[in-house]
Design a protein around this motif. Structure first.
Motif, PDB file in Angstrom:
ATOM      1  N   ILE A   1       5.237   9.878  -3.179  1.00  0.00           N
ATOM      2  CA  ILE A   1       4.789   8.626  -2.582  1.00  0.00           C
ATOM      3  C   ILE A   1       5.359   8.507  -1.167  1.00  0.00           C
ATOM      4  CG2 ILE A   1       4.990   6.114  -2.708  1.00  0.00           C
ATOM      5  CD1 ILE A   1       4.748   6.335  -5.692  1.00  0.00           C
ATOM      6  N   ASN A   2       4.483   8.220  -0.225  1.00  0.00           N
ATOM      7  CA  ASN A   2       4.903   7.975   1.159  1.00  0.00           C
ATOM      8  C   ASN A   2       5.479   6.577   1.280  1.00  0.00           C
ATOM      9  OD1 ASN A   2       4.035  10.416   2.275  1.00  0.00           O
ATOM     10  ND2 ASN A   2       1.943   9.664   2.384  1.00  0.00           N
TER      11      ASN A   2
ATOM     12  N   VAL B   1      -0.907   7.922 -11.010  1.00  0.00           N
ATOM     13  CA  VAL B   1      -0.315   6.911 -10.135  1.00  0.00           C
ATOM     14  C   VAL B   1      -1.201   5.668 -10.074  1.00  0.00           C
ATOM     15  CG1 VAL B   1       0.382   6.409  -7.748  1.00  0.00           C
ATOM     16  CG2 VAL B   1       1.008   8.582  -8.808  1.00  0.00           C
ATOM     17  N   ARG B   2      -2.518   5.864 -10.059  1.00  0.00           N
ATOM     18  CA  ARG B   2      -3.433   4.723 -10.078  1.00  0.00           C
ATOM     19  C   ARG B   2      -3.267   3.892 -11.349  1.00  0.00           C
ATOM     20  NH1 ARG B   2      -7.856   7.741  -9.207  1.00  0.00           N
ATOM     21  NH2 ARG B   2      -7.591   8.295  -7.066  1.00  0.00           N
TER      22      ARG B   2
ATOM     23  N   VAL C   1       1.404  14.981 -16.439  1.00  0.00           N
ATOM     24  CA  VAL C   1       2.150  14.553 -15.262  1.00  0.00           C
ATOM     25  C   VAL C   1       3.557  14.169 -15.682  1.00  0.00           C
ATOM     26  CG1 VAL C   1       2.309  12.848 -13.397  1.00  0.00           C
ATOM     27  CG2 VAL C   1       0.066  13.712 -14.108  1.00  0.00           C
ATOM     28  N   TYR C   2       4.540  14.729 -14.982  1.00  0.00           N
ATOM     29  CA  TYR C   2       5.940  14.376 -15.199  1.00  0.00           C
ATOM     30  C   TYR C   2       6.390  13.552 -13.998  1.00  0.00           C
ATOM     31  CZ  TYR C   2       5.730  18.121 -18.638  1.00  0.00           C
ATOM     32  OH  TYR C   2       5.379  18.925 -19.694  1.00  0.00           O
TER      33      TYR C   2
ATOM     34  N   ASP D   1       0.860  -1.181   0.000  1.00  0.00           N
ATOM     35  CA  ASP D   1       0.000   0.000   0.000  1.00  0.00           C
ATOM     36  C   ASP D   1       0.892   1.225   0.000  1.00  0.00           C
ATOM     37  OD1 ASP D   1      -2.511  -1.256   0.163  1.00  0.00           O
ATOM     38  OD2 ASP D   1      -2.257  -1.546   2.326  1.00  0.00           O
ATOM     39  N   PHE D   2       0.359   2.315  -0.494  1.00  0.00           N
ATOM     40  CA  PHE D   2       1.085   3.567  -0.413  1.00  0.00           C
ATOM     41  C   PHE D   2       0.084   4.697  -0.456  1.00  0.00           C
ATOM     42  CE2 PHE D   2       0.590   2.977  -4.916  1.00  0.00           C
ATOM     43  CZ  PHE D   2       0.352   4.241  -5.402  1.00  0.00           C
ATOM     44  N   SER D   3       0.552   5.859  -0.096  1.00  0.00           N
ATOM     45  CA  SER D   3      -0.270   7.057  -0.205  1.00  0.00           C
ATOM     46  C   SER D   3       0.599   8.159  -0.784  1.00  0.00           C
ATOM     47  CB  SER D   3      -0.836   7.448   1.159  1.00  0.00           C
ATOM     48  OG  SER D   3       0.214   7.737   2.051  1.00  0.00           O
TER      49      SER D   3
END
Length: 122
Positions: A24-25, A87-88, A119-120, A8-10
Motif C-alpha cells: 500500500i502506498n 484489498v478491495r 493472499v497472505y 485513498d490509497f494505491s
C-alpha cells in the motif's frame, strides 16, 4: 483504489522470483527507506523484507533455497489480481505499511496447487 470515504490509497506491485507482493502506498515506511545499499533495487528490498518477516515469525515455508523461480506471466498477473481483490474486500483502516504476498509457481505447497497461493497479509 478507494479505501473508504475519507482515505485513498494505491498499491505498488513487486514481482519476486517466487511471488508477487503488493504494498500500500502512502504509508510512513517506504520501500526506499528500507534500502541498505545504493545499488539495491526495490524488488530486492521487498524480497529481503518478506523473507526476513517470514523468518522472524517462524513462517519460513521450506527455506528460500527450495522456492522455485516462476517466470509464468499469467500466474504473476493472477497474483496481482488476487491481491487487488483481497484489498478491495478487506480494506485496511488506514494506509499502514502493509504487504500482501501471493506465492507463484510453488507447486510443492498444497495451497499452491493451482499455481498461486491465497493472499497472505504481512
Amino acid at each position: 483504489m478507494k479505501m473508504n470515504d475519507n482515505l485513498d490509497f494505491s498499491l505498488n506491485f513487486y514481482t519476486l522470483p517466487w511471488a508477487v507482493v503488493g504494498i500500500i502506498n502512502g504509508a510512513a515506511l517506504t520501500v526506499e527507506s528500507m534500502r541498505r545499499s545504493a545499488g539495491e533495487l526495490p524488488a530486492q528490498i521487498v524480497e529481503r523484507y518478506v523473507l526476513g518477516y517470514l523468518r522472524f515469525w517462524g513462517l519460513s515455508l521450506t527455506g528460500e533455497k527450495k522456492l522455485t523461480p516462476c517466470t509464468d506471466a499469467q500466474l504473476q498477473r493472477q497474483g496481482r489480481t488476487l491481491i487487488s481483490q483481497y484489498v478491495r474486500q478487506n480494506p485496511p483502516a488506514r494506509p499502514l505499511p502493509r504487504f500482501y504476498l501471493v506465492l507463484t509457481g510453488q507447486y510443492q505447497f498444497a495451497e499452491c496447487s493451482g499455481g498461486v497461493s491465497p493472499v497472505y497479509c504481512l
